[in-house]
Design an enzyme around this catalytic site. Structure first.
Site, PDB file in Angstrom:
ATOM      1  N   GLY A 164       0.778  -1.237   0.000  1.00  0.00           N
ATOM      2  CA  GLY A 164       0.000   0.000   0.000  1.00  0.00           C
ATOM      3  C   GLY A 164       0.804   1.277   0.000  1.00  0.00           C
ATOM      4  O   GLY A 164       0.302   2.324   0.428  1.00  0.00           O
ATOM      5  N   ASN A 210       1.713   3.103  -2.569  1.00  0.00           N
ATOM      6  CA  ASN A 210       1.078   4.078  -3.475  1.00  0.00           C
ATOM      7  C   ASN A 210      -0.193   4.633  -2.853  1.00  0.00           C
ATOM      8  O   ASN A 210      -0.485   5.828  -2.974  1.00  0.00           O
ATOM      9  CB  ASN A 210       0.785   3.441  -4.835  1.00  0.00           C
ATOM     10  CG  ASN A 210       2.002   3.447  -5.728  1.00  0.00           C
ATOM     11  OD1 ASN A 210       2.415   4.507  -6.219  1.00  0.00           O
ATOM     12  ND2 ASN A 210       2.602   2.277  -5.938  1.00  0.00           N
ATOM     13  N   MET A 222      -3.998  -6.856  -6.890  1.00  0.00           N
ATOM     14  CA  MET A 222      -3.453  -7.898  -7.757  1.00  0.00           C
ATOM     15  C   MET A 222      -4.510  -8.890  -8.248  1.00  0.00           C
ATOM     16  O   MET A 222      -4.191 -10.024  -8.612  1.00  0.00           O
ATOM     17  CB  MET A 222      -2.304  -8.618  -7.047  1.00  0.00           C
ATOM     18  CG  MET A 222      -1.157  -7.684  -6.652  1.00  0.00           C
ATOM     19  SD  MET A 222      -0.550  -6.605  -8.005  1.00  0.00           S
ATOM     20  CE  MET A 222       0.585  -7.754  -8.818  1.00  0.00           C
ATOM     21  N   LEU A 248     -10.323  -7.445 -12.288  1.00  0.00           N
ATOM     22  CA  LEU A 248     -11.735  -7.086 -12.156  1.00  0.00           C
ATOM     23  C   LEU A 248     -12.491  -7.666 -13.345  1.00  0.00           C
ATOM     24  O   LEU A 248     -11.980  -7.695 -14.467  1.00  0.00           O
ATOM     25  CB  LEU A 248     -11.875  -5.562 -12.122  1.00  0.00           C
ATOM     26  CG  LEU A 248     -11.216  -4.897 -10.902  1.00  0.00           C
ATOM     27  CD1 LEU A 248     -11.167  -3.382 -11.080  1.00  0.00           C
ATOM     28  CD2 LEU A 248     -11.962  -5.263  -9.615  1.00  0.00           C
ATOM     29  N   HIS A 282       0.692   1.035 -13.050  1.00  0.00           N
ATOM     30  CA  HIS A 282       1.354  -0.184 -13.522  1.00  0.00           C
ATOM     31  C   HIS A 282       2.856   0.102 -13.664  1.00  0.00           C
ATOM     32  O   HIS A 282       3.230   1.133 -14.229  1.00  0.00           O
ATOM     33  CB  HIS A 282       0.760  -0.604 -14.877  1.00  0.00           C
ATOM     34  CG  HIS A 282       1.407  -1.840 -15.427  1.00  0.00           C
ATOM     35  ND1 HIS A 282       1.128  -3.093 -14.920  1.00  0.00           N
ATOM     36  CD2 HIS A 282       2.330  -2.017 -16.392  1.00  0.00           C
ATOM     37  CE1 HIS A 282       1.868  -3.983 -15.567  1.00  0.00           C
ATOM     38  NE2 HIS A 282       2.599  -3.361 -16.462  1.00  0.00           N
ATOM     39  N   SER A 308       3.270   3.759 -15.312  1.00  0.00           N
ATOM     40  CA  SER A 308       2.184   4.408 -16.055  1.00  0.00           C
ATOM     41  C   SER A 308       0.927   4.404 -15.211  1.00  0.00           C
ATOM     42  O   SER A 308       0.633   3.412 -14.542  1.00  0.00           O
ATOM     43  CB  SER A 308       1.882   3.635 -17.353  1.00  0.00           C
ATOM     44  OG  SER A 308       3.049   3.435 -18.125  1.00  0.00           O
ATOM     45  N   ASP A 315      -4.212  -3.990 -18.396  1.00  0.00           N
ATOM     46  CA  ASP A 315      -3.224  -2.913 -18.543  1.00  0.00           C
ATOM     47  C   ASP A 315      -3.313  -2.233 -19.911  1.00  0.00           C
ATOM     48  O   ASP A 315      -2.311  -1.726 -20.433  1.00  0.00           O
ATOM     49  CB  ASP A 315      -1.797  -3.447 -18.294  1.00  0.00           C
ATOM     50  CG  ASP A 315      -1.650  -4.041 -16.899  1.00  0.00           C
ATOM     51  OD1 ASP A 315      -2.279  -3.516 -15.970  1.00  0.00           O
ATOM     52  OD2 ASP A 315      -0.907  -5.030 -16.743  1.00  0.00           O
TER      53      ASP A 315
HETATM   54  C1  GAR Z   1       3.563  -1.012  -7.394  1.00  0.00           C
HETATM   55  O1  GAR Z   1       4.868  -1.034  -7.916  1.00  0.00           O
HETATM   56  C2  GAR Z   1       2.535  -1.039  -8.497  1.00  0.00           C
HETATM   57  O2  GAR Z   1       2.918  -0.310  -9.639  1.00  0.00           O
HETATM   58  C3  GAR Z   1       2.472  -2.509  -8.803  1.00  0.00           C
HETATM   59  O3  GAR Z   1       2.572  -3.157  -7.562  1.00  0.00           O
HETATM   60  C4  GAR Z   1       3.286  -2.326  -6.650  1.00  0.00           C
HETATM   61  C5  GAR Z   1       2.418  -2.103  -5.450  1.00  0.00           C
HETATM   62  O4  GAR Z   1       3.139  -1.487  -4.421  1.00  0.00           O
HETATM   63  N1  GAR Z   1       1.251  -2.833  -9.467  1.00  0.00           N
HETATM   64  C6  GAR Z   1       1.109  -3.874 -10.280  1.00  0.00           C
HETATM   65  O5  GAR Z   1       2.006  -4.651 -10.530  1.00  0.00           O
HETATM   66  C7  GAR Z   1      -0.284  -4.027 -10.863  1.00  0.00           C
HETATM   67  N2  GAR Z   1      -0.342  -5.161 -11.708  1.00  0.00           N
HETATM   68  P1  GAR Z   1       2.387  -0.761  -3.240  1.00  0.00           P
HETATM   69  O6  GAR Z   1       1.390  -1.773  -2.661  1.00  0.00           O
HETATM   70  O7  GAR Z   1       3.454  -0.423  -2.245  1.00  0.00           O
HETATM   71  O8  GAR Z   1       1.701   0.444  -3.798  1.00  0.00           O
END
Ligand code: GAR
Length: 187
Positions: free
Chosen positions: A12, A14, A89, A92, A108, A135, A144
């Site tokens: 989490g 982001n 992950m 949907l 992504h 992105s 994506d």
């Molecule tokens: C992030 O790097 C995000 O871009 C990626 O997972 C990580 C989550 O980190 N997302 C994907 O791979 C989506 N398919 P976070 O939980 O610390 O935000």
């Protein structure tokens, strides 16, 4: 302010960057709900500790439609206008995407349209790319595949591993996502 709901599955970071940016008075959105398919996700505890409403539900033993109906109800209850996926992950369903058409965004970790799906950093390194990045895009039925709203680039170093590259990209994600989300909700 525009109501944003965030879906996470893990760390989490982001989500936390979006919440922290939302605390500035000139930010056009507020985070009204953080929901997770993993009740033990560290990000959920962070959100709760930071005063954000949370919703945790594992999809185990449920049909996908039933599971998504529960998430949908929680989002509507919180009057969410835009859904931000942040390390969520789970795919949907087409029906869920259609119900929220144009109102779901995702971050992504690649320079889309390159490297949709998983293991983006390992694939960029293996391909000999000199740059990588992240992105933010609109979520459509194609994985994506929706319109890109913004990107951030980093250099790939000769000695990078997927982990060192991921860390460099993640720092940019934390700058990119709040900026693009703010632009998106005021578009
Ligand atoms: C992030 O790097 C995000 O871009 C990626 O997972 C990580 C989550 O980190 N997302 C994907 O791979 C989506 N398919 P976070 O939980 O610390 O935000």
């Amino acid at each position: 302010k525009h109501h944003v709901g965030i879906l996470i599955s893990g760390r989490g970071s982001n989500m936390a960057a979006l919440v922290e940016a939302s605390r500035s008075s000139d930010c056009p959105y507020e985070v009204v709900l953080v929901a997770s398919d993993k009740p033990a996700a560290p990000g959920l505890a962070w959100a709760a500790d930071n005063g954000i409403a949370t919703f945790a539900k594992s999809p185990k033993g449920m049909a996908k439609a039933e599971y998504e109906a529960a998430i949908d109800a929680a989002l509507r209850e919180a009057r969410v206008q835009t859904i931000a996926l942040a390390g969520y992950m789970r795919l949907l369903s087409d029906a869920f995407v259609a119900r929220w058409r144009g109102r779901i965004v995702n971050i992504h970790p690649s320079l889309l349209p390159k490297y949709k799906g998983l293991d983006t950093h390992a694939r960029a390194i293996a391909a000999g790319d000199t740059k990588a990045g992240a992105s933010v895009h609109i979520v459509t039925e194609e994985l994506d595949g929706g319109a890109v709203l913004g990107q951030a680039e980093v250099q790939i170093h000769r000695d990078d591993t997927p982990e060192t590259l991921a860390a460099r990209v993640l720092e940019e994600e934390h700058r990119l996502y709040p900026k693009v989300l703010a632009e998106f909700v005021t578009r």
